[in-house]
Design an enzyme around this catalytic site. Structure first.
Site, PDB file in Angstrom:
ATOM      1  N   LYS A 187       1.011  -1.057   0.032  1.00 23.82           N
ATOM      2  CA  LYS A 187      -0.352  -0.258  -0.474  1.00 23.82           C
ATOM      3  C   LYS A 187       0.869   1.117  -0.205  1.00 23.82           C
ATOM      4  O   LYS A 187       1.484   1.652   0.816  1.00 23.82           O
ATOM      5  CB  LYS A 187      -0.698   0.068   1.314  1.00 23.82           C
ATOM      6  N   GLU A 261      10.222   0.401  10.185  1.00 24.52           N
ATOM      7  CA  GLU A 261      11.021   1.648  10.691  1.00 24.52           C
ATOM      8  C   GLU A 261      10.402   3.019  10.555  1.00 24.52           C
ATOM      9  O   GLU A 261       9.852   3.801   9.461  1.00 24.52           O
ATOM     10  CB  GLU A 261      12.349   1.673   8.629  1.00 24.52           C
ATOM     11  N   CYS A 295      13.496  10.301   7.181  1.00 26.97           N
ATOM     12  CA  CYS A 295      12.847  10.416   8.450  1.00 26.97           C
ATOM     13  C   CYS A 295      14.770  10.355   9.588  1.00 26.97           C
ATOM     14  O   CYS A 295      14.844  10.414  10.490  1.00 26.97           O
ATOM     15  CB  CYS A 295      12.638   8.244   8.940  1.00 26.97           C
ATOM     16  N   GLU A 392       9.790  14.834  16.233  1.00 23.18           N
ATOM     17  CA  GLU A 392       9.914  15.028  14.542  1.00 23.18           C
ATOM     18  C   GLU A 392       9.549  15.779  13.781  1.00 23.18           C
ATOM     19  O   GLU A 392       8.181  15.717  13.638  1.00 23.18           O
ATOM     20  CB  GLU A 392       9.847  13.179  13.506  1.00 23.18           C
TER      21      GLU A 392
END
Lengths: 482, 349
Positions: A187, A261, A295, A392
């Site tokens: 997806k 991850e 990331c 983040e």
């Protein structure tokens, strides 16, 4: 320098988008065929640089997830029984077709994601092809990989990927899965579904057996249905830590093997003996590459106190030369923010940075009127307690902190629940190794940053997730081994 | 089944040492004066279960003024020390016949938290020790165990209802397992790591590193071989462990603490808690300073509940599965609690 940049203005140098033939709408790719969603739902994919609708895509529901998992299950029998040499050849074919179509795919990626063509052309696409090439070669050598004499695939892999590197993340997931003999249901992210659908066409061109790769477009609900489906043996997810935790809870107590991850808040550590110009290029690459939608971005600059001013002056000068704008312009350094939602998050967090007392700076920078944009920004006077040092941001925003001793740098760098990556800038070899030893992060870049390679394992410590992608290590995620 | 085993035990114990079959010194003393034992414990089952060894001893002709043995107070092992449970609780440990063996501490949430904090303190030093040094210490544990082999055979036999021969085989295998893992400490990095041939002028090296503090729910059935099989690989690679022992048979684990304490293993690297996985497990699974959890000793529902709790800080989770503790352990358990760190550096002049 400032003078020169104003003397030599850049002329627009747009890449042609004629190379991409976009259909007005796309279906789901299930069992080798494109089909509409069972309930007929669709959503639109926008170009974040213009807010133009690029295409309408199907919104997969539970029935579609079920159909795709069944197709993958049926295909698994034949695919896993295929000799490794034959699986390898399919993957080599895919790698070659990606190379042939890389211009088209690069433009498509920049259109749908908003990233500069320079990056999609020079970073994403070469790495995508290389990844398929690398894992193609493993398909018939698994017995030599250190996982036993005859390591077996897991079965059906459910793969959910993010919007920051749509095709590259697809490659990271699909290539090792297929090489090991699994079949996949993938997806792509809601805001960047198009390159995965083009990849479906590449599978068709490569003659890949039906059902080995299935692509379901949709939103988080689709992803949750896929991850939770009983017919899935493996879950691989790249995305936010919050969703990663939800997935870990969903699969608890099942047979499903999981790799995650997730997010990061990497420290990029600059010592006083580092060559300033090189370090500044590394800082810029670390946080402004791909609009900071990375990331492993070096979002916390830790600069040794004695060179703080020198480094910051040079960094600000360099930031003033960054060109923000049309992703298809070959001179663009920073493209569009991927979505209105992400722009809102960056805006909210940077406002919190100011509210909490950090000092904000951004170069004078004209932003296009349509689309989603954010100027490269840095914050000084940041403390470890500030949200912009802890959370983040996933945007072109750098938080600057200082340190005095290597031990303090390690302490601050590790003071985060994340542990994906870190950077070290110093000329002293023994100090690099000392630091690298102590940083709790899965990837440590010394005197470089944001380098990726299919042979090099990538993945995090702590709340940045578990499992590795890339290299021999990346096979483990798709083999039935502990 | 167990009665067969028991009778076999007793016949063997006649010819060999009396202590060979009974599970620890208390039983021996009990055998010599069952009224003493009954008085101490108030246990209903103790005298009956001691019938067989008692008669064995009587036939060997017990002395009138036989010495009263010294019982051992079993304690937790936390931070290199031997505290009682902070809760002040103990629970009765009995052999397979139901005879009282000892009172074991019933570890509490606070004990678990103390153990995690001791493990965290110890982790840096242990992870930073050379692999050679870790290997020497693991080997030293095997040496120390070898010298106390008889004691462990007794405790394992008592706790698991094994014959002396069966218990001896389990203890021998457990000692050998320490030797196996002692040899792995300075080899696993070469097997699990290596250089990566990236397409560019870069030095690129991947190395395994310990995950951190690992909570271990030790197997319920195999109180010593199983325990060593799950504990040794965790610490061989430089992790620190907080281990919950088998609930039913905690004594070999608690005695192992005494061995660890005399093997130059730094305090806090291994912390041993006797109690129930159902009580302590949730606190360890939810503890945000624990990096990984081995659910071997948890059953299906509890394992699922703990895996859900472990997701809060994304602990690495090793799910329970069917295990044969006598089989070649392979490298799976070593690799389960390792992180791979990859370091890049440009190559140039």
């Amino acid at each position: 320098m400032d003078k020169m940049s104003s003397v030599f203005e850049y002329a627009p140098a747009p890449e042609s988008r004629a190379v991409v033939d976009l259909a007005p709408s796309y279906g789901l790719f299930v069992d080798g065929e494109f089909r509409e969603a069972a309930d007929g739902r669709v959503f639109k994919s926008l170009s974040p640089s213009s807010e133009e609708v690029l295409a309408e895509v199907a919104q997969a529901g539970a029935a579609d997830v079920d159909a795709a998992v069944r197709a993958a299950r049926t295909a698994f029998t034949g695919w896993s029984a295929l000799p490794g040499t034959e699986r390898a050849k399919y993957l080599f074919r895919i790698a070659r077709i990606i190379q042939e179509r890389s211009r088209e795919l690069a433009v498509l990626e920049s259109l749908d994601n908003g990233k500069p063509i320079r990056e999609s052309r020079d970073v994403d696409l070469p790495l995508v092809a290389a990844h398929f090439f690398y894992y193609a070669g493993w398909a018939d050598k698994l017995q030599h990989a250190g996982f036993g004499a005859d390591p077996r695939p897991l079965g059906v892999a459910a793969q959910v990927i993010p919007w920051n590197f749509p095709l590259l993340m697809l490659a990271w997931k699909v290539a090792p899965a297929l090489a090991c003999g699994n079949t996949v249901v993938l997806k792509p992210a809601e805001t960047t579904p198009l390159s995965a659908l083009f990849f479906a066409d590449i599978c068709r061109q490569a003659g890949l057996p039906k059902g080995v790769v299935n692509i379901l477009t949709g939103d988080g609900e689709t992803g949750a249905a896929l991850v939770g489906h009983d017919g899935v043996d493996k879950v691989a997810f790249t995305g936010s830590t919050e969703v990663g935790k939800a997935i870990a809870r969903t699969v608890a107590g099942t047979r499903k093997k999981v790799t995650l991850e997730l997010g990061g808040k990497a420290a990029n550590i600059v010592f006083d003996d580092a060559p300033v110009d090189q370090a500044v290029e590394g800082i810029v690459n670390g946080i402004f590459f791909n609009q900071g939608h990375v990331c492993c971005a070096g979002s916390r600059l830790l600069v040794q106190e004695s060179v703080r001013d020198e480094v910051l002056d040079a960094l600000k000068r360099r930031m003033s030369t960054l060109r923000v704008g049309d992703p298809l312009d070959k001179n663009t350094d920073i493209g569009a923010i991927n979505s209105a939602e992400q722009l809102a998050r960056i805006t909210e967090l940077t406002a919190a940075g100011e509210a909490e007392g950090a000092e904000r700076w951004a170069p004078a920078c004209e932003l296009p009127s349509a689309g989603y944009w954010f100027a490269p920004t840095l914050f000084t006077g940041v403390t470890q307690a500030h949200r912009i040092a802890r959370e983040e941001i996933f945007g072109p925003v750098l938080s600057v902190l200082t340190f005095r001793t290597p031990a303090e740098a390690v302490e601050k760098a590790n003071n985060t629940p994340y542990g994906l990556s870190a950077g070290i800038w110093t000329e002293k070899g023994s100090r690099i190794l000392w630091m690298a030893d102590r940083l709790r992060a899965g990837v440590v870049w010394a005197n470089t940053f944001n380098k990726f390679d299919p042979t090099s394992p990538f993945g995090g410590y702590k709340e940045s997730g578990y499992g590795r992608e890339g290299g021999r290590h990346g096979l483990e995620a798709y083999l039935d081994v502990v | 089944m167990s009665s067969e085993r028991q009778s076999k035990n007793s016949s063997e114990s006649k010819s060999s040492s009396q202590s060979g079959k009974t599970s620890d010194s208390r039983k021996i003393s009990g055998a010599k004066s069952s009224s003493e034992s009954g008085k101490t414990t108030g246990s209903k089952s103790a005298p009956g279960s001691k019938g067989a060894p008692e008669s064995g001893k009587k036939s060997a002709g017990p002395a009138v003024a036989e010495r009263l043995s010294v019982f051992k107070t079993y304690k937790l092992f936390v931070g290199g020390k031997f505290p009682r449970s902070e809760s002040g609780r103990v629970y009765e440990v009995s052999d397979s016949q139901g005879a009282w063996l000892a009172n074991a501490p019933l570890a509490s949430r606070k004990d678990a938290r103390d153990a995690v904090s001791a493990a965290r303190k110890a982790f840096g030093g242990w992870a930073g020790a050379t692999a050679y040094n870790r290997g020497q210490i693991l080997y030293r544990i095997a040496e120390m165990l070898e010298g106390r082999r008889e004691q462990f055979v007794r405790e394992v036999a008592g706790g698991e209802g094994l014959s002396p021969a069966g218990a001896a085989a389990a203890v021998d295998a457990a000692i050998d397992r320490w030797v196996w893992y002692a040899g792995w400490t300075d080899k696993i990095a070469q097997v699990a790591g290596g250089s990566n041939p990236v397409a560019g002028p870069f030095f690129n090296l991947s190395s395994p590193e310990p995950t951190g503090v690992v909570a271990v729910l030790a197997p319920q059935d195999s109180s010593f071989l199983g325990l060593v099989s799950v504990l040794a690989p965790v610490i061989a690679t430089g992790n620190a462990a907080v281990l919950v022992t088998s609930h039913r048979a905690p004594l070999p684990a608690l005695s192992l603490g005494e061995v660890l304490a005399t093997s130059d293993l730094p305090g806090g690297v291994v912390n041993l808690l006797s109690g129930t996985a159902a009580e302590i497990g949730p606190h360890l699974a939810a503890h945000s300073d624990v990096n990984a959890i081995d659910l071997t000793g948890a059953d299906g529902d509890l394992a699922r509940e703990l895996e859900i709790a472990a997701a809060d800080n994304l602990k690495r989770v090793l799910r329970p599965r069917a295990e044969d503790w006598t089989a070649d352990p392979g490298t799976g358990r070593l690799l389960a609690f390792l992180e791979t760190k990859t370091v890049w550096h440009p190559i140039g002049v």
